[in-house]
Design an enzyme around this catalytic site. Structure first.
Site, PDB file in Angstrom:
ATOM      1  N   ILE A  14       8.485   2.872  50.126  1.00  0.00           N
ATOM      2  CA  ILE A  14       7.145   3.445  50.187  1.00  0.00           C
ATOM      3  C   ILE A  14       7.050   4.569  49.157  1.00  0.00           C
ATOM      4  CG2 ILE A  14       6.744   2.796  52.593  1.00  0.00           C
ATOM      5  CD1 ILE A  14       7.327   5.734  53.335  1.00  0.00           C
ATOM      6  N   CYS A  15       5.833   4.927  48.802  1.00  0.00           N
ATOM      7  CA  CYS A  15       5.621   5.940  47.765  1.00  0.00           C
ATOM      8  C   CYS A  15       6.232   7.275  48.181  1.00  0.00           C
ATOM      9  CB  CYS A  15       4.128   6.100  47.488  1.00  0.00           C
ATOM     10  SG  CYS A  15       3.494   4.694  46.551  1.00  0.00           S
ATOM     11  N   PRO A  16       6.819   7.958  47.209  1.00  0.00           N
ATOM     12  CA  PRO A  16       6.722   7.750  45.762  1.00  0.00           C
ATOM     13  C   PRO A  16       7.840   6.890  45.170  1.00  0.00           C
ATOM     14  CG  PRO A  16       7.791   9.838  46.131  1.00  0.00           C
ATOM     15  CD  PRO A  16       7.482   9.251  47.501  1.00  0.00           C
ATOM     16  N   VAL A  17       8.700   6.317  45.987  1.00  0.00           N
ATOM     17  CA  VAL A  17       9.882   5.601  45.493  1.00  0.00           C
ATOM     18  C   VAL A  17       9.539   4.460  44.519  1.00  0.00           C
ATOM     19  CG1 VAL A  17      11.931   4.280  46.175  1.00  0.00           C
ATOM     20  CG2 VAL A  17      11.261   6.303  47.477  1.00  0.00           C
ATOM     21  N   ASN A  47      -0.752   2.926  42.570  1.00  0.00           N
ATOM     22  CA  ASN A  47      -0.011   4.080  42.052  1.00  0.00           C
ATOM     23  C   ASN A  47       0.797   3.710  40.814  1.00  0.00           C
ATOM     24  OD1 ASN A  47      -1.011   5.714  44.089  1.00  0.00           O
ATOM     25  ND2 ASN A  47       0.722   5.351  45.436  1.00  0.00           N
TER      26      ASN A  47
END
Length: 75
Positions: A14-17, A47
Site C-alpha cells: 500500500i502507498c507509499p511503498v 499515485n
C-alpha cells in the site's frame, strides 16, 4: 527495435511503498527502456502515474480491472 521492459509486482503493498519501489526501479533503467508495474492496491495507480508524469517519464499505458492495475512507464 526491441524495447527492454522490466517488470515490478507491487501486489500486497500500500502507498507509499508502490511509488517508492517504482521510483527505485525507474532509476535503474536506461533511457528508452520501459517499466511495467502491476499491483492490487488501486489508489497506487494514480499515485504512480502522477509521480511518473511529474518527473519527466512517459506513461505508455495505465489500466485497471476489478481487482488489479497495470501501468507501463518509459524512461
Amino acid at each position: 527495435m526491441v524495447i527492454a521492459m522490466k517488470k515490478l509486482d507491487v501486489t500486497g503493498d500500500i502507498c507509499p511503498v508502490p511509488v517508492l519501489k517504482t521510483k527505485k526501479a525507474l532509476e535503474e533503467l536506461n533511457e528508452g527502456e520501459e517499466l511495467e508495474v502491476v499491483g492490487d492496491y488501486k489508489p497506487a495507480l494514480e499515485n504512480i502515474k502522477r509521480f511518473a508524469e511529474n518527473n519527466g517519464y512517459t506513461v505508455v499505458l495505465a489500466e485497471e480491472t476489478e481487482s488489479r492495475f497495470r501501468i507501463v512507464i518509459k524512461k
